[in-house]
Design a protein around this motif. Structure first.
Motif, PDB file in Angstrom:
ATOM      1  N   GLU A  37       0.852  -1.180   0.000  1.00  0.00           N
ATOM      2  CA  GLU A  37       0.000   0.000   0.000  1.00  0.00           C
ATOM      3  C   GLU A  37       0.889   1.232   0.000  1.00  0.00           C
ATOM      4  O   GLU A  37       1.827   1.338   0.785  1.00  0.00           O
ATOM      5  CB  GLU A  37      -0.873  -0.028   1.263  1.00  0.00           C
ATOM      6  CG  GLU A  37      -1.982   0.978   1.267  1.00  0.00           C
ATOM      7  CD  GLU A  37      -2.894   0.785   2.465  1.00  0.00           C
ATOM      8  OE1 GLU A  37      -3.199   1.805   3.095  1.00  0.00           O
ATOM      9  OE2 GLU A  37      -3.270  -0.359   2.764  1.00  0.00           O
ATOM     10  N   ASP A  38       0.597   2.184  -0.919  1.00  0.00           N
ATOM     11  CA  ASP A  38       1.401   3.401  -0.951  1.00  0.00           C
ATOM     12  C   ASP A  38       0.838   4.428   0.036  1.00  0.00           C
ATOM     13  O   ASP A  38      -0.087   4.150   0.793  1.00  0.00           O
ATOM     14  CB  ASP A  38       1.506   3.959  -2.371  1.00  0.00           C
ATOM     15  CG  ASP A  38       0.196   4.498  -2.914  1.00  0.00           C
ATOM     16  OD1 ASP A  38      -0.784   4.592  -2.156  1.00  0.00           O
ATOM     17  OD2 ASP A  38       0.154   4.829  -4.113  1.00  0.00           O
ATOM     18  N   ASP A  39       1.403   5.635   0.030  1.00  0.00           N
ATOM     19  CA  ASP A  39       1.018   6.684   0.985  1.00  0.00           C
ATOM     20  C   ASP A  39      -0.450   7.100   0.862  1.00  0.00           C
ATOM     21  O   ASP A  39      -1.034   7.579   1.825  1.00  0.00           O
ATOM     22  CB  ASP A  39       1.905   7.919   0.796  1.00  0.00           C
ATOM     23  CG  ASP A  39       3.345   7.635   1.160  1.00  0.00           C
ATOM     24  OD1 ASP A  39       3.588   6.647   1.890  1.00  0.00           O
ATOM     25  OD2 ASP A  39       4.234   8.382   0.715  1.00  0.00           O
ATOM     26  N   THR A  40      -1.026   6.919  -0.317  1.00  0.00           N
ATOM     27  CA  THR A  40      -2.418   7.322  -0.535  1.00  0.00           C
ATOM     28  C   THR A  40      -3.398   6.205  -0.209  1.00  0.00           C
ATOM     29  O   THR A  40      -4.605   6.388  -0.302  1.00  0.00           O
ATOM     30  CB  THR A  40      -2.640   7.759  -2.000  1.00  0.00           C
ATOM     31  OG1 THR A  40      -2.469   6.620  -2.845  1.00  0.00           O
ATOM     32  CG2 THR A  40      -1.684   8.858  -2.394  1.00  0.00           C
TER      33      THR A  40
END
Length: 83
Positions: free
Chosen positions: A14-17
């Protein structure tokens, strides 16, 4: 080809967003990596036959030819999976 970007070793993160991203190596790249020693050997033997002497590196062009051979084999493996 049905799915050229299918991962060989899927790793979902999962990325920062909060968006899920696939960080795995592509199956095509995996097949090319597995074919690389054979491509190297084939190029070495081909050069020995045409040169009639001990094989040697002729610069980046040899690496490019070997990489093309490995990816050609990988593409054939990807196609064989679709058949």
């Amino acid at each position: 080809m049905k799915d050229r970007i299918q991962p060989a070793f899927p790793l979902v993160a999962e990325d920062d967003t909060g968006m899920m991203i696939n960080m795995g190596m592509s199956l095509r790249d995996y097949f090319a990596a597995r074919a690389l020693p054979l491509a190297f050997q084939m190029e070495k033997e081909n050069t020995n036959k045409s040169m009639g002497e001990k094989w040697y590196w002729d610069g980046d062009e040899d690496f490019f030819v070997i990489a093309l051979m490995a990816y050609g084999m990988a593409d054939a493996m990807m196609k064989a999976r679709d058949d």
